[in-house]
Design an enzyme around this catalytic site. Structure first.
Site, PDB file in Angstrom:
ATOM      1  N   GLN A 260      37.443 -48.533  33.761  1.00  0.00           N
ATOM      2  CA  GLN A 260      38.747 -47.983  33.383  1.00  0.00           C
ATOM      3  C   GLN A 260      39.676 -49.066  32.844  1.00  0.00           C
ATOM      4  OE1 GLN A 260      39.497 -44.141  34.515  1.00  0.00           O
ATOM      5  NE2 GLN A 260      37.615 -44.818  33.528  1.00  0.00           N
TER       6      GLN A 260
ATOM      7  N   SER B  83      32.618 -35.715  39.581  1.00  0.00           N
ATOM      8  CA  SER B  83      31.505 -35.968  40.503  1.00  0.00           C
ATOM      9  C   SER B  83      30.808 -37.281  40.173  1.00  0.00           C
ATOM     10  CB  SER B  83      30.501 -34.824  40.420  1.00  0.00           C
ATOM     11  OG  SER B  83      30.119 -34.663  39.063  1.00  0.00           O
ATOM     12  N   GLY B  84      31.614 -38.273  39.773  1.00  0.00           N
ATOM     13  CA  GLY B  84      31.046 -39.603  39.536  1.00  0.00           C
ATOM     14  C   GLY B  84      30.908 -40.331  40.863  1.00  0.00           C
TER      15      GLY B  84
ATOM     16  N   LYS C 211      45.982 -52.606  38.449  1.00  0.00           N
ATOM     17  CA  LYS C 211      45.073 -53.585  39.076  1.00  0.00           C
ATOM     18  C   LYS C 211      43.753 -53.651  38.320  1.00  0.00           C
ATOM     19  CE  LYS C 211      41.989 -50.688  40.932  1.00  0.00           C
ATOM     20  NZ  LYS C 211      40.533 -50.739  40.748  1.00  0.00           N
TER      21      LYS C 211
ATOM     22  N   LYS D 235      42.473 -43.515  38.486  1.00  0.00           N
ATOM     23  CA  LYS D 235      43.189 -44.782  38.340  1.00  0.00           C
ATOM     24  C   LYS D 235      43.382 -45.083  36.861  1.00  0.00           C
ATOM     25  CE  LYS D 235      42.104 -46.672  42.849  1.00  0.00           C
ATOM     26  NZ  LYS D 235      41.382 -47.643  43.673  1.00  0.00           N
TER      27      LYS D 235
HETATM   28  P1  NAD Z   1      32.247 -42.921  37.234  1.00  0.00           P
HETATM   29  O1  NAD Z   1      32.562 -44.281  36.752  1.00  0.00           O
HETATM   30  O2  NAD Z   1      31.117 -42.767  38.149  1.00  0.00           O
HETATM   31  O3  NAD Z   1      32.122 -42.063  35.884  1.00  0.00           O
HETATM   32  C1  NAD Z   1      31.164 -41.267  35.503  1.00  0.00           C
HETATM   33  C2  NAD Z   1      31.593 -39.816  35.573  1.00  0.00           C
HETATM   34  O4  NAD Z   1      32.088 -39.381  34.298  1.00  0.00           O
HETATM   35  C3  NAD Z   1      30.402 -38.933  35.902  1.00  0.00           C
HETATM   36  O5  NAD Z   1      30.749 -37.966  36.843  1.00  0.00           O
HETATM   37  C4  NAD Z   1      30.084 -38.299  34.557  1.00  0.00           C
HETATM   38  O6  NAD Z   1      29.472 -37.060  34.704  1.00  0.00           O
HETATM   39  C5  NAD Z   1      31.468 -38.138  33.978  1.00  0.00           C
HETATM   40  N1  NAD Z   1      31.471 -37.899  32.536  1.00  0.00           N
HETATM   41  C6  NAD Z   1      30.746 -38.527  31.588  1.00  0.00           C
HETATM   42  N2  NAD Z   1      31.029 -37.995  30.380  1.00  0.00           N
HETATM   43  C7  NAD Z   1      31.953 -37.024  30.575  1.00  0.00           C
HETATM   44  C8  NAD Z   1      32.650 -36.124  29.724  1.00  0.00           C
HETATM   45  N3  NAD Z   1      32.467 -36.129  28.410  1.00  0.00           N
HETATM   46  N4  NAD Z   1      33.531 -35.280  30.289  1.00  0.00           N
HETATM   47  C9  NAD Z   1      33.754 -35.283  31.603  1.00  0.00           C
HETATM   48  N5  NAD Z   1      33.124 -36.106  32.468  1.00  0.00           N
HETATM   49  C10 NAD Z   1      32.241 -36.973  31.954  1.00  0.00           C
HETATM   50  O7  NAD Z   1      33.532 -42.233  37.847  1.00  0.00           O
HETATM   51  P2  NAD Z   1      34.231 -42.516  39.233  1.00  0.00           P
HETATM   52  O8  NAD Z   1      33.817 -43.830  39.787  1.00  0.00           O
HETATM   53  O9  NAD Z   1      34.048 -41.310  40.077  1.00  0.00           O
HETATM   54  O10 NAD Z   1      35.746 -42.698  38.804  1.00  0.00           O
HETATM   55  C11 NAD Z   1      36.697 -41.674  38.773  1.00  0.00           C
HETATM   56  C12 NAD Z   1      38.069 -42.265  38.970  1.00  0.00           C
HETATM   57  O11 NAD Z   1      38.130 -42.852  40.277  1.00  0.00           O
HETATM   58  C13 NAD Z   1      38.427 -43.392  37.999  1.00  0.00           C
HETATM   59  O12 NAD Z   1      39.770 -43.266  37.612  1.00  0.00           O
HETATM   60  C14 NAD Z   1      38.234 -44.658  38.815  1.00  0.00           C
HETATM   61  O13 NAD Z   1      39.086 -45.706  38.409  1.00  0.00           O
HETATM   62  C15 NAD Z   1      38.615 -44.166  40.195  1.00  0.00           C
HETATM   63  N6  NAD Z   1      38.039 -44.920  41.319  1.00  0.00           N
HETATM   64  C16 NAD Z   1      36.755 -45.326  41.309  1.00  0.00           C
HETATM   65  C17 NAD Z   1      36.243 -45.993  42.415  1.00  0.00           C
HETATM   66  C18 NAD Z   1      34.832 -46.472  42.486  1.00  0.00           C
HETATM   67  O14 NAD Z   1      34.532 -47.360  43.285  1.00  0.00           O
HETATM   68  N7  NAD Z   1      33.917 -45.901  41.722  1.00  0.00           N
HETATM   69  C19 NAD Z   1      37.056 -46.213  43.524  1.00  0.00           C
HETATM   70  C20 NAD Z   1      38.364 -45.763  43.506  1.00  0.00           C
HETATM   71  C21 NAD Z   1      38.845 -45.109  42.382  1.00  0.00           C
HETATM   72  P1  13P Z   2      36.375 -50.507  39.797  1.00  0.00           P
HETATM   73  O1  13P Z   2      36.564 -49.276  38.977  1.00  0.00           O
HETATM   74  O2  13P Z   2      36.723 -51.776  39.079  1.00  0.00           O
HETATM   75  O3  13P Z   2      35.010 -50.558  40.441  1.00  0.00           O
HETATM   76  O4  13P Z   2      37.398 -50.435  41.003  1.00  0.00           O
HETATM   77  C1  13P Z   2      37.113 -49.633  42.084  1.00  0.00           C
HETATM   78  C2  13P Z   2      38.342 -49.396  42.844  1.00  0.00           C
HETATM   79  O5  13P Z   2      39.262 -48.799  42.351  1.00  0.00           O
HETATM   80  C3  13P Z   2      38.389 -49.960  44.201  1.00  0.00           C
HETATM   81  O6  13P Z   2      39.544 -49.566  44.881  1.00  0.00           O
END
Ligand code: NAD
Ligand code: 13P
Length: 416
Positions: A366, A11-12, A271, A138
């Site tokens: 990441q 739920s990030g 990426k 990712k």
């Molecule tokens: P985020 O960067 O918002 O990460 C924080 C999350 O990690 C929160 O939900 C937090 O509660 C959780 N967390 C912290 N400590 C923890 C623990 N010990 N155990 C379990 N959870 C814990 O996360 P995000 O942006 O939702 O990213 C999730 C995935 O999605 C990643 O692989 C990222 O690369 C990918 N992604 C992100 C985006 C973006 O724009 N944010 C876009 C596409 C893909």
């Molecule tokens: P970042 O984790 O670098 O913000 O990348 C987000 C993403 O995966 C966009 O597609």
């Protein structure tokens, strides 16, 4: 019941956004999905940040610390990780991992990659044997001997089939319903439908049938093995490409469903390393030509990596034709967190970890850990020099190379 129940594990910033997308679709398709969507939340106690404007600042909630799940369920807003976005009321924030996945037929894994292994251990024995998953993570799962896609490592641990979603999807933009595309890869091994056929004249309940089969599975390296997998009961709508599309597609979020799980997963993982390198050169003020050069070299190394280590399953066109390939590279090198933090680290002469801590309010990069993991994997095979950009990015992060040296490090002179 003949409907799918969906849980989002995570739920990030992106996890909450994908929960919003899915909750909008489950509400629109009550024949296919249960309306309520479970969202597992890593519980923490927080005060509502200033940035969140959707709630009444004079309310009792503003004064003290509250559990994040309480705030999400009360305000229908993830005040910490996705502030100012109104969430559908059918998202149910749940702090119990085991309870949130209970009885779910579709599990969406969406959290920073470093946590997923441990969470799988906690989920083991609590997910339906016939659940199916999609990983939105990712990153790649690297050990000293092997590299695996997260879809595979999660699938192996939970004994379920897991596909992958990845694309040019900066979460805040998707949450604001600004147009974007994504790619979902879903390619489960064929199941033998005969074992679900009733033996007697009557139609038995799904629970009376043994739907577990040993089926032949080709992994992302092309190795065939026999895996235990349980067919979904026939009363559930078949989880095929069409249903996957219905689950994720929105007018503002266009979904292309494919079968190349390796290509989609590697695009999303690699990426992030390239985005760091693009951020480094942007931090020096080198401009768009430098960034374009990094992106071009990065895309070629991504494709080469796929061909070298996943040659029997990766479709190299995924890198050049899908949102999960070139489009994600472009958006990540423009406004992604890895790019922005790497740029700031050069501008402010700070470590990337310090920038992450001061700028991201708990969100996590990441690219740094993926760069380390991928470098370790390449070095163990003596292949690090064949991927100069991936390797140099790691060395810059380690303080072993300077950003200014990147052009020389990635140079590939003509051989006359
Ligand atoms: P985020 O960067 O918002 O990460 C924080 C999350 O990690 C929160 O939900 C937090 O509660 C959780 N967390 C912290 N400590 C923890 C623990 N010990 N155990 C379990 N959870 C814990 O996360 P995000 O942006 O939702 O990213 C999730 C995935 O999605 C990643 O692989 C990222 O690369 C990918 N992604 C992100 C985006 C973006 O724009 N944010 C876009 C596409 C893909
Ligand atoms: P970042 O984790 O670098 O913000 O990348 C987000 C993403 O995966 C966009 O597609």
């Amino acid at each position: 019941e003949g409907r799918h129940k969906v849980t989002i594990v995570g739920s990030g910033n992106w996890g909450t956004t994908i929960a919003k997308v899915i909750a909008e679709n489950t509400k629109e398709h009550p024949d296919l999905f249960e309306e309520n969507v479970q969202m597992w939340v890593y519980e923490e106690e927080i005060t509502i940040p200033e940035a969140s404007k959707l709630h009444d600042p004079s309310s009792e909630y503003s004064k003290e610390k509250h559990k994040l799940t309480t705030l999400i369920n009360h305000f229908h807003e993830n005040v910490k990780y996705l502030p100012n976005i109104a969430l559908p009321h059918n998202i149910i924030a749940n702090p119990s991992l085991q309870d949130s996945v209970k009885d779910s037929t579709i599990l969406i894994f969406n959290l920073p990659h470093q946590f997923i292994d441990k969470l799988c251990d906690q989920m083991k024995g609590h997910v339906l044997s016939y659940a199916r998953g999609v990983s939105c993570i990712k990153g790649v799962s690297v050990s000293s001997e092997d590299i695996k896609l997260f879809s595979e490592s999660i699938g192996e641990k939970l004994e379920i089939y897991v596909g992958a979603l990845s694309g040019a999807n900066i979460a805040n933009e998707v949450a604001l319903e600004k147009f974007s595309e994504t790619t979902v890869a879903y390619d489960p091994p064929p199941m033998d439908s005969r074992s679900a056929t009733p033996k007697e004249g009557r139609t038995p309940q799904a629970s009376e049938l043994d739907l577990t089969q040993i089926t032949e599975h080709k992994d992302s390296k092309g190795f065939k093995s026999r895996v235990r997998l349980t067919a979904q009961p026939s009363e559930l709508p078949p989880l095929d490409h069409r249903l996957i599309h219905t689950l994720f597609h929105r007018p503002y979020f266009h979904v292309h469903v494919v079968s190349d799980v390796a290509g989609v997963s590697l695009g999303g993982a690699l990426k992030n390393i390239v985005a760091l390198a693009a951020g480094f050169v942007a931090g020096l003020g080198w401009g768009d030509n430098a960034k374009a050069a990094i992106m071009r070299i990065g895309l070629l190394e991504m494709r080469k990596f796929g061909k070298m280590f996943f040659e029997n399953s990766v479709r190299t066109a995924t890198f050049t034709e899908e949102s999960a390939g070139v489009a994600d590279l472009i958006t990540s090198c423009s406004g992604g967190r890895n790019f922005r933090c790497a740029k700031m680290s050069v501008e402010r002469k700070m470590s990337i970890a310090e920038v992450e801590k001061s700028e991201l309010n708990g969100q996590m990069l990441q690219g740094v850990s993926t760069a380390q993991e991928v470098y370790g994997f390449l070095k163990a095979r003596g292949k690090q020099n064949e991927f100069p950009l991936l390797t140099s990015t790691y060395r810059i992060l380690q303080g072993e190379a300077k950003v200014e040296d990147l052009p020389a490090l990635v140079a590939k002179p003509n051989e006359f």
